[in-house]
Design an enzyme around this catalytic site. Structure first.
Site, short mmCIF file in Angstrom:
data_model
loop_
_atom_site.label_atom_id
_atom_site.label_comp_id
_atom_site.label_asym_id
_atom_site.label_seq_id
_atom_site.Cartn_x
_atom_site.Cartn_y
_atom_site.Cartn_z
N GLU A 7 -34.21 21.45 -117.85
CA GLU A 7 -34.29 20.42 -118.95
C GLU A 7 -33.37 19.18 -118.39
OE1 GLU A 7 -35.98 21.89 -123.77
OE2 GLU A 7 -33.27 21.86 -123.18
N GLY B 147 -41.02 43.37 -123.24
CA GLY B 147 -39.81 44.06 -122.93
C GLY B 147 -39.66 43.00 -121.05
N GLY C 54 -30.53 22.85 -126.96
CA GLY C 54 -31.08 23.12 -125.41
C GLY C 54 -30.93 23.88 -124.46
N LYS C 55 -31.70 24.58 -123.66
CA LYS C 55 -32.00 25.14 -123.52
C LYS C 55 -30.29 25.99 -122.39
CE LYS C 55 -36.91 25.86 -122.22
NZ LYS C 55 -37.01 25.78 -124.13
N ASN D 273 -27.62 26.24 -125.66
CA ASN D 273 -28.61 27.97 -125.74
C ASN D 273 -27.48 29.21 -124.32
OD1 ASN D 273 -29.32 27.03 -127.77
ND2 ASN D 273 -31.03 27.41 -127.26
N ASP E 41 -33.69 31.72 -123.69
CA ASP E 41 -32.34 31.32 -123.48
C ASP E 41 -31.31 32.88 -124.01
OD1 ASP E 41 -33.35 29.67 -122.53
OD2 ASP E 41 -33.35 28.42 -124.74
N GLY F 81 -41.62 38.91 -123.30
CA GLY F 81 -41.11 39.45 -125.25
C GLY F 81 -40.93 41.23 -125.82
N THR G 68 -39.71 37.90 -118.90
CA THR G 68 -39.97 38.15 -119.57
C THR G 68 -41.11 37.86 -120.26
OG1 THR G 68 -38.97 36.24 -120.49
CG2 THR G 68 -36.74 37.06 -120.09
N GLY H 85 -33.23 29.59 -136.02
CA GLY H 85 -32.47 29.02 -135.09
C GLY H 85 -31.82 29.77 -133.91
O1 RIB Z 1 -35.38 27.22 -125.55
C1 RIB Z 1 -35.68 26.79 -126.93
C2 RIB Z 1 -34.69 25.52 -127.31
O2 RIB Z 1 -36.05 24.49 -126.11
C3 RIB Z 1 -34.59 25.07 -127.88
O3 RIB Z 1 -32.87 24.79 -128.76
C4 RIB Z 1 -35.13 23.46 -128.15
O4 RIB Z 1 -33.48 22.33 -127.95
C5 RIB Z 1 -35.45 23.18 -126.59
O5 RIB Z 1 -34.41 22.44 -126.22
#
Ligand code: RIB
Length: 303
Positions: free
Chosen positions: A139, A224, A40-41, A44, A251, A221, A219, A286
């Site tokens: 989200e 940079g 979840g953003k 995270n 995130d 990737g 961002t 992950g």
């Molecule tokens: O940004 C990555 C996240 O997007 C994942 O962890 C997933 O849950 C989605 O929300």
């Protein structure tokens, strides 16, 4: 002194299948490995900021179910204040189905569930003067983000919006954003339709400054980041690494970036620190499971 950070956003459980390549629509690809990770953003970014040394409060809506219990326990283990998390009866906690290929690229489909129950009124009782930084993503309902940005800014917080997943935003929202952190694909969508929409990232970022936000950090990737504000544009390089899984890299960047700002770093230094954090994260599977602690990031920067 370090300023406190409040992250307001989503929490999901990520169900991940890694296989050689991503399937096309209607196709089945066999041979993958299945894993479950916290994600979840919002979550995270809260975890990333906490591991990078931030003093973090997380505000989210979780279902009153087993996945919600696991998520709450996980945040506590990370030292995150969860006293303002809302539990929702009758709604399932958020779930993300994620496919990752051998190059570390991914596609994600989210069932937001309880995340959509975080309402603007849930933020009315939050005392934003307790925090130096308020961090949001997209989200949760956009009205909740708009209300949070407004309240946080009025209270004197530095506000950060990571505009992912990309979603149309009311132009007036930009006045309440101090740091806007899209990736290179998202910025094209946000800048589109504004007068200055153009080819370069700098031009696109300036179009967003003209809407009222104070700094845009794009961002890119492995390439940079680009920082654009009223004083001009600046590029910050990222270390080159071999990515195995890029889920949550943005995130991780946002969490590390805010943690570094909260410790007093200037924006380009915080961006450099965050690029190193994100580069470490893409080398492991992950999202939260791959996020580095402050000492690991510093060692990587000094290698
Ligand atoms: O940004 C990555 C996240 O997007 C994942 O962890 C997933 O849950 C989605 O929300």
């Amino acid at each position: 002194m370090k300023k406190r950070i409040v992250v307001i956003g989503s929490s999901n459980t990520d169900m991940v299948v890694k296989s050689q390549r991503l399937p096309h629509a209607g196709e089945t690809v066999i041979g993958g490995v299945f894993q479950i990770f916290p994600g979840g953003k919002g979550a995270n970014q809260a975890v990333s900021a906490a591991r990078a040394g931030g003093d973090v409060t997380f505000i989210a809506a979780l279902g009153r179910d087993a996945l919600g219990d696991q998520a709450a326990a996980n945040f506590s283990r990370e030292g995150i204040d969860i006293s303002l998390i809302k539990r929702v009866e009758g709604a399932a906690s958020g779930v993300a189905l994620i496919l990752v290929n051998e190059a570390g690229e991914n596609i994600i489909s989210v069932a937001p569930g309880a995340n959509l129950c975080l309402a603007p009124t849930d933020l009315d009782s939050v005392d934003f003067t307790n925090y130096g930084f308020a961090v949001f993503q997209l989200e949760i309902p956009v009205e909740t983000v708009a209300r949070g940005l407004e309240l946080a800014r009025k209270a004197g917080c530095v506000t950060v919006l990571n505009p992912a997943p990309a979603h149309p935003l009311p132009p007036r929202m930009f006045h309440n954003i101090d740091c806007f952190t899209p990736n290179q694909h998202e910025i094209a969508m946000y800048a589109d339709g504004t007068e200055d929409a153009g080819k370069t990232i700098e031009t696109q970022a300036r179009a967003l400054l003209s809407l009222g936000c104070r700094r845009v950090i794009v961002t890119r990737g492995a390439e940079g980041v680009v920082i654009v504000d009223k004083d001009g544009a600046q590029r910050v390089a990222a270390p080159q690494v071999k990515a195995v899984d890029t889920v949550g890299a943005g995130d991780c960047f946002t969490g590390c970036f805010v943690a570094s700002l909260s410790a007093g770093s200037a924006t380009p230094d915080a961006a450099r620190y965050a690029c190193h954090g994100a580069a470490l994260s893409v080398q492991k599977p992950g999202a939260q499971t791959s996020f580095p602690a402050d000492d690991k990031i510093r060692a990587f920067m000094n290698r």
